[in-house]
Design a protein around this motif. Structure first.
Motif, short mmCIF file in Angstrom:
data_model
loop_
_atom_site.label_atom_id
_atom_site.label_comp_id
_atom_site.label_asym_id
_atom_site.label_seq_id
_atom_site.Cartn_x
_atom_site.Cartn_y
_atom_site.Cartn_z
N UNK A 87 11.19 -5.59 11.28
CA UNK A 87 11.75 -5.49 10.00
C UNK A 87 11.65 -4.98 9.08
N UNK A 88 11.04 -3.72 9.65
CA UNK A 88 10.83 -2.58 8.88
C UNK A 88 10.96 -1.34 8.95
N UNK A 89 11.82 -1.17 7.87
CA UNK A 89 13.09 -0.30 6.89
C UNK A 89 12.77 0.57 7.39
N UNK A 90 11.95 1.71 6.23
CA UNK A 90 10.95 2.39 6.43
C UNK A 90 9.89 2.90 6.68
N UNK A 91 9.27 3.63 7.77
CA UNK A 91 8.02 4.18 8.09
C UNK A 91 7.87 6.03 8.17
N UNK A 92 7.66 6.63 7.39
CA UNK A 92 8.16 7.75 6.63
C UNK A 92 6.70 8.40 7.56
N UNK A 93 5.30 7.56 7.66
CA UNK A 93 4.42 8.19 8.61
C UNK A 93 3.84 7.63 9.69
N UNK A 94 4.98 7.88 10.29
CA UNK A 94 5.61 6.99 11.90
C UNK A 94 4.40 6.66 12.43
N UNK A 95 4.08 5.37 11.21
CA UNK A 95 3.29 4.36 12.17
C UNK A 95 3.53 4.04 13.41
N UNK A 96 2.17 3.95 13.98
CA UNK A 96 2.40 3.20 15.28
C UNK A 96 1.90 1.87 15.43
N UNK A 97 2.11 0.63 15.89
CA UNK A 97 1.07 -0.71 15.48
C UNK A 97 0.60 -1.36 16.93
N UNK A 98 -0.45 -1.50 16.53
CA UNK A 98 -1.20 -2.14 17.71
C UNK A 98 -1.27 -3.25 17.90
N UNK A 99 -0.64 -4.69 18.40
CA UNK A 99 -1.10 -6.00 18.42
C UNK A 99 -1.92 -6.57 18.58
N UNK A 139 0.78 -1.05 0.28
CA UNK A 139 0.22 0.29 0.17
C UNK A 139 0.76 1.16 0.00
N UNK A 140 2.51 1.44 0.40
CA UNK A 140 3.11 2.13 -0.09
C UNK A 140 3.03 3.08 1.26
N UNK A 141 2.90 2.23 2.82
CA UNK A 141 3.10 3.01 3.40
C UNK A 141 4.41 2.85 4.64
N UNK A 142 5.09 1.52 4.31
CA UNK A 142 6.02 1.53 5.09
C UNK A 142 7.09 0.89 3.96
N UNK A 143 8.00 0.58 4.58
CA UNK A 143 9.27 -0.42 3.42
C UNK A 143 9.47 -1.19 4.23
N UNK A 144 9.99 -2.72 4.04
CA UNK A 144 9.73 -3.82 4.99
C UNK A 144 11.88 -3.95 4.14
N UNK A 145 12.53 -4.60 5.38
CA UNK A 145 14.01 -4.82 5.21
C UNK A 145 14.31 -6.06 3.64
#
Length: 286
Positions: A175-187, A158-164
């Protein structure tokens, strides 16, 4: 007296021999009867689908007698299949199958063919598109390792993150390489997705859970998986014990699943969310 004794012994021998013969024939017939019926282990919606297939005219035309057994634990279902207690199973994705074989090298399975892709979707009640997801947004993601990895790959698509580059089928948030929107993750427990949709900016929900929550992945999600090389690991398959990989009757099940009338039933019952995938197994090698 001697003649009488020998005569009696002769009768006993004949009776015993006949008994063994009857037992052998009975055992052989029983074994033959067992081999003529294919036991399919499954769970959830796949269990319902295969119950329908077992009763279908198409199964009769193919000369297949099918008994469907429900086993809700995936690992136990795979072990039952490798042990021969279940002939074929219908529940798992390609990646699940690969992981099982890696972890159980002495109880390996073999894939018979592909069935469908059930798309994972990203849902939101706060935004109507991926582009509208704000900086610092909270995304709910499954705490199940394989589902979490699948969700992260969808977010990358979706273009939200970039992975290794070496991100695997059990990759994590680390393993997230780039997170330009500084998203937070709730498991979260994947089954709670529809219930917390209002509490987060967006949530990743598997299709089975989405349907149970009255959500349609093709119309209600803001982004979802499609059938392409990036989702090939999520395609579901039919699997059997490695020693049975060339069983002709088992292979007939793959063709049976893709019969037009069977596909119409599945499409109508699940609103088109189980997307048919009829690909050769070599598709996974590309």
């Amino acid at each position: 007296m001697k003649k009488s004794a020998l005569w009696l012994i002769g009768i006993v021998v004949v009776v015993i021999a006949a008994g063994f013969g009857i037992h052998a024939v009975t055992s052989q017939s029983k074994a033959s009867g067992q081999s003529s019926t294919i036991t399919i282990g499954s769970q959830g919606s796949d269990y319902d689908i295969w119950q329908h297939i077992a009763k279908s005219d198409e199964a009769k035309k193919a000369g297949l007698k099918i008994n469907v057994k429900q086993i809700t634990d995936g690992v136990q279902l795979n072990k039952a299949t490798s042990a021969g207690n279940v002939d074929v199973n219908a529940f798992q994705s390609w990646s699940y199958y690969l992981t099982y074989n890696q972890q159980n090298p002495k109880q390996k399975l073999a894939a018979l063919g592909t069935t469908y892709l059930e798309p994972l979707g990203l849902y939101s009640k706060k935004v109507k598109s991926v582009k509208q997801i704000p900086n610092g947004a909270t995304i709910a993601i499954a705490d199940n390792p394989s589902q979490a990895a699948r969700g992260l790959l969808l977010l990358q698509k979706a273009g939200l993150i970039t992975l290794n580059k070496d991100f695997g089928i059990l990759g994590t948030i680390k393993d997230i390489k780039s997170n330009p929107k500084h998203l937070k993750f709730k498991q979260i427990d994947d089954t709670t997705g529809p219930r917390i949709i209002n509490d987060v900016d967006a949530v990743l929900i598997s299709n089975t859970v989405a349907l149970e929550g009255d959500l349609h992945v093709l119309t209600d999600s803001i982004f979802h998986e499609n059938v392409d090389q990036s989702t090939k690991d999520n395609i579901n398959i039919l699997a059997t014990a490695a020693k049975n990989k060339n069983n002709k009757n088992y292979k007939k099940l793959v063709k049976l699943y893709h019969e037009p009338s069977i596909q119409k039933y599945i499409k109508d019952k699940y609103y088109g969310t189980k997307i048919e995938v009829s690909k050769p197994l070599s598709y996974f090698d590309n």
